[in-house]
Design a protein around this motif. Structure first.
Motif, PDB file in Angstrom:
ATOM      1  N   ASN A  93       0.820  -1.206   0.000  1.00 48.78           N
ATOM      2  CA  ASN A  93       0.000   0.000   0.000  1.00 48.78           C
ATOM      3  C   ASN A  93       0.857   1.261   0.000  1.00 48.78           C
ATOM      4  N   GLY A  94       2.042   1.182   0.435  1.00 50.12           N
ATOM      5  CA  GLY A  94       2.992   2.290   0.326  1.00 50.12           C
ATOM      6  C   GLY A  94       2.793   3.388   1.337  1.00 50.12           C
ATOM      7  N   TYR A  95       1.990   3.191   2.410  1.00 51.65           N
ATOM      8  CA  TYR A  95       1.791   4.260   3.385  1.00 51.65           C
ATOM      9  C   TYR A  95       1.594   3.680   4.769  1.00 51.65           C
ATOM     10  N   ASP A  96       1.750   4.542   5.767  1.00 51.02           N
ATOM     11  CA  ASP A  96       1.470   4.234   7.170  1.00 51.02           C
ATOM     12  C   ASP A  96       0.772   5.459   7.747  1.00 51.02           C
ATOM     13  N   ILE A  97      -0.458   5.294   8.098  1.00 53.53           N
ATOM     14  CA  ILE A  97      -1.269   6.423   8.538  1.00 53.53           C
ATOM     15  C   ILE A  97      -0.699   7.070   9.795  1.00 53.53           C
ATOM     16  N   THR A  98      -0.130   6.255  10.663  1.00 47.14           N
ATOM     17  CA  THR A  98       0.425   6.817  11.903  1.00 47.14           C
ATOM     18  C   THR A  98       1.612   7.729  11.608  1.00 47.14           C
ATOM     19  N   GLN A  99       2.486   7.276  10.720  1.00 46.63           N
ATOM     20  CA  GLN A  99       3.661   8.080  10.401  1.00 46.63           C
ATOM     21  C   GLN A  99       3.274   9.371   9.671  1.00 46.63           C
ATOM     22  N   ILE A 100       2.254   9.270   8.843  1.00 52.67           N
ATOM     23  CA  ILE A 100       1.832  10.478   8.126  1.00 52.67           C
ATOM     24  C   ILE A 100       1.294  11.517   9.099  1.00 52.67           C
ATOM     25  N   LEU A 101       0.433  11.096  10.028  1.00 53.29           N
ATOM     26  CA  LEU A 101      -0.183  12.047  10.963  1.00 53.29           C
ATOM     27  C   LEU A 101       0.792  12.531  12.031  1.00 53.29           C
ATOM     28  N   ASN A 102       1.867  11.815  12.241  1.00 53.24           N
ATOM     29  CA  ASN A 102       2.863  12.291  13.209  1.00 53.24           C
ATOM     30  C   ASN A 102       3.466  13.624  12.784  1.00 53.24           C
ATOM     31  N   LYS A 103       3.342  13.956  11.535  1.00 50.37           N
ATOM     32  CA  LYS A 103       3.902  15.209  11.039  1.00 50.37           C
ATOM     33  C   LYS A 103       2.995  16.412  11.352  1.00 50.37           C
ATOM     34  N   TYR A 104       1.770  16.119  11.859  1.00 55.42           N
ATOM     35  CA  TYR A 104       0.793  17.187  12.072  1.00 55.42           C
ATOM     36  C   TYR A 104       0.317  17.143  13.518  1.00 55.42           C
ATOM     37  N   PRO A 105       0.902  17.979  14.352  1.00 58.23           N
ATOM     38  CA  PRO A 105       0.529  17.969  15.782  1.00 58.23           C
ATOM     39  C   PRO A 105      -0.939  18.284  16.036  1.00 58.23           C
ATOM     40  N   ASP A 106      -1.580  19.011  15.144  1.00 57.40           N
ATOM     41  CA  ASP A 106      -2.982  19.353  15.363  1.00 57.40           C
ATOM     42  C   ASP A 106      -3.892  18.122  15.338  1.00 57.40           C
ATOM     43  N   PHE A 107      -3.381  17.032  14.796  1.00 54.83           N
ATOM     44  CA  PHE A 107      -4.189  15.809  14.711  1.00 54.83           C
ATOM     45  C   PHE A 107      -3.654  14.716  15.635  1.00 54.83           C
ATOM     46  N   SER A 108      -2.923  15.118  16.649  1.00 48.57           N
ATOM     47  CA  SER A 108      -2.311  14.131  17.540  1.00 48.57           C
ATOM     48  C   SER A 108      -3.363  13.299  18.290  1.00 48.57           C
ATOM     49  N   THR A 109      -4.413  13.929  18.702  1.00 47.51           N
ATOM     50  CA  THR A 109      -5.481  13.190  19.412  1.00 47.51           C
ATOM     51  C   THR A 109      -6.145  12.182  18.478  1.00 47.51           C
ATOM     52  N   PHE A 110      -6.433  12.605  17.261  1.00 49.24           N
ATOM     53  CA  PHE A 110      -7.042  11.697  16.285  1.00 49.24           C
ATOM     54  C   PHE A 110      -6.104  10.527  16.008  1.00 49.24           C
ATOM     55  N   ASN A 111      -4.828  10.813  15.841  1.00 48.30           N
ATOM     56  CA  ASN A 111      -3.833   9.778  15.564  1.00 48.30           C
ATOM     57  C   ASN A 111      -3.725   8.800  16.731  1.00 48.30           C
ATOM     58  N   SER A 112      -3.785   9.342  17.959  1.00 45.71           N
ATOM     59  CA  SER A 112      -3.720   8.485  19.144  1.00 45.71           C
ATOM     60  C   SER A 112      -4.928   7.550  19.229  1.00 45.71           C
ATOM     61  N   TYR A 113      -6.114   8.075  18.909  1.00 45.84           N
ATOM     62  CA  TYR A 113      -7.312   7.226  18.907  1.00 45.84           C
ATOM     63  C   TYR A 113      -7.187   6.102  17.876  1.00 45.84           C
ATOM     64  N   LEU A 114      -6.612   6.396  16.705  1.00 46.69           N
ATOM     65  CA  LEU A 114      -6.452   5.355  15.692  1.00 46.69           C
ATOM     66  C   LEU A 114      -5.570   4.216  16.210  1.00 46.69           C
ATOM     67  N   THR A 115      -4.556   4.564  16.961  1.00 48.47           N
ATOM     68  CA  THR A 115      -3.659   3.532  17.488  1.00 48.47           C
ATOM     69  C   THR A 115      -4.339   2.732  18.601  1.00 48.47           C
ATOM     70  N   GLN A 116      -5.009   3.432  19.536  1.00 50.52           N
ATOM     71  CA  GLN A 116      -5.662   2.760  20.664  1.00 50.52           C
ATOM     72  C   GLN A 116      -6.787   1.814  20.220  1.00 50.52           C
ATOM     73  N   THR A 117      -7.458   2.152  19.156  1.00 46.93           N
ATOM     74  CA  THR A 117      -8.590   1.334  18.695  1.00 46.93           C
ATOM     75  C   THR A 117      -8.181   0.331  17.618  1.00 46.93           C
ATOM     76  N   ASN A 118      -6.909   0.295  17.281  1.00 45.16           N
ATOM     77  CA  ASN A 118      -6.394  -0.609  16.235  1.00 45.16           C
ATOM     78  C   ASN A 118      -6.950  -0.281  14.847  1.00 45.16           C
TER      79      ASN A 118
END
Length: 293
Positions: free
Chosen positions: A21-46
């Motif tokens: 697939n050529g991407y990792d959603i977590t790594q992409i969102l790590n570049k944007y601090p404004d979406f840190s909460t959203f990114n954290s929820y994606l990880t916690q919920t798998n």
């Protein structure tokens, strides 16, 4: 030796999956601090792993400030809500603007979980104006409470990350049952008019309220009396009937008076030239004047 071979196989498998697939959603969102909460929820919920396993995906992210309504919800509810923000197709800004009312509703990841009820697993995309794209749940009665802010990142035809203004929360997805409007109890029907069960009086009958009935008119037998003369139409009243008078019996010739005598003159009572003043003259006898004392 065996350990190194196992590690090599795992690394190769990881690289194969990652390169597919050529991407990792977590790594992409790590570049944007404004979406840190959203990114954290994606990880916690798998959900991050589920997103990375897809070849084509679109993620609608919400900044930290606008995710505050989710902070009080359980992790399972948060997972269901974020699953609605993952579209199972590639949508960039240009493609969203081309959607019309006849276009198929975008399908979300929540539809694949088997937990969706009704249209909870679909989104409704509209264009309130030429430059605006609005999002909302496809559930009947839902409002378009979120709008497109900007495109965050994209790898054409693989992954598109778009920012929207507010979280999309379909009715009932958070476990709260949507209460139907309270049924209005219809007012009771007006009372039926009172029915008079008593038998109505016959025409012409007067109600007797505590009074004795009026005596029936007495019928007088007509003994010897002539019936009352009938009134003739157009003429005056006929002659009155003459009731018979008393019968007078005299010694000698009998004179019966019934009504007025016919063809005879009444006797003259007065002074008789032959027998004095207390006699009755009988001029109708054929023997000539005869006085009866």
């Amino acid at each position: 030796m065996k350990m190194s071979v196992t590690l090599s196989l795992l690394l190769s498998l990881f690289l194969l999956i990652h390169s597919s697939n050529g991407y990792d959603i977590t790594q992409i969102l790590n570049k944007y601090p404004d979406f840190s909460t959203f990114n954290s929820y994606l990880t916690q919920t798998n959900l991050a792993s589920a997103i990375n396993s897809r070849n084509t995906i679109t993620v609608l992210v919400v900044d930290n400030a606008n995710l505050a309504p989710l902070s009080s919800k359980s992790l399972d509810v948060i997972k269901n809500i974020l699953s609605v923000h993952v579209l199972l197709d590639y949508y960039d800004v240009a493609k969203l603007q081309q959607l019309t009312a006849a276009s198929p509703l975008p399908t979300t990841f929540f539809q694949t979980t088997g937990l969706a009820v009704g249209q909870q697993g679909f989104l409704n995309v509209t264009h309130p104006s030429a430059d605006t794209v609005a999002f909302g749940s496809a559930m009947p009665g839902s409002t378009q409470g979120s709008s497109l802010v900007k495109s965050v990142a994209a790898e054409p035809y693989n992954i598109s990350i778009l920012q929207i203004s507010n979280a999309i929360i379909p009715q009932g997805i958070d476990g709260a049952k949507t209460s139907a409007p309270a049924a209005t109890t219809p007012p009771p029907p007006p009372p039926a008019p009172a029915t008079n069960t008593s038998t109505p009086p016959a025409p012409g009958t007067r109600h007797n309220h505590g009074h004795a009935p009026a005596p029936a008119p007495s019928t007088r037998h007509n003994h010897g009396h002539s019936p009352a003369p009938s009134t003739r139409h157009g003429h005056g009243p006929g002659p009155k009937a003459v009731e018979p008078g008393p019968t007078t019996v005299h010694h000698g010739p009998t004179n019966t008076k019934q009504g007025h005598p016919t063809n005879i003159s009444p006797p003259n009572q007065g002074c008789c030239p032959h027998h004095g003043c207390h006699s009755i003259c009988c001029p109708w006898l054929s023997l000539g004047p005869c006085c009866v004392g």
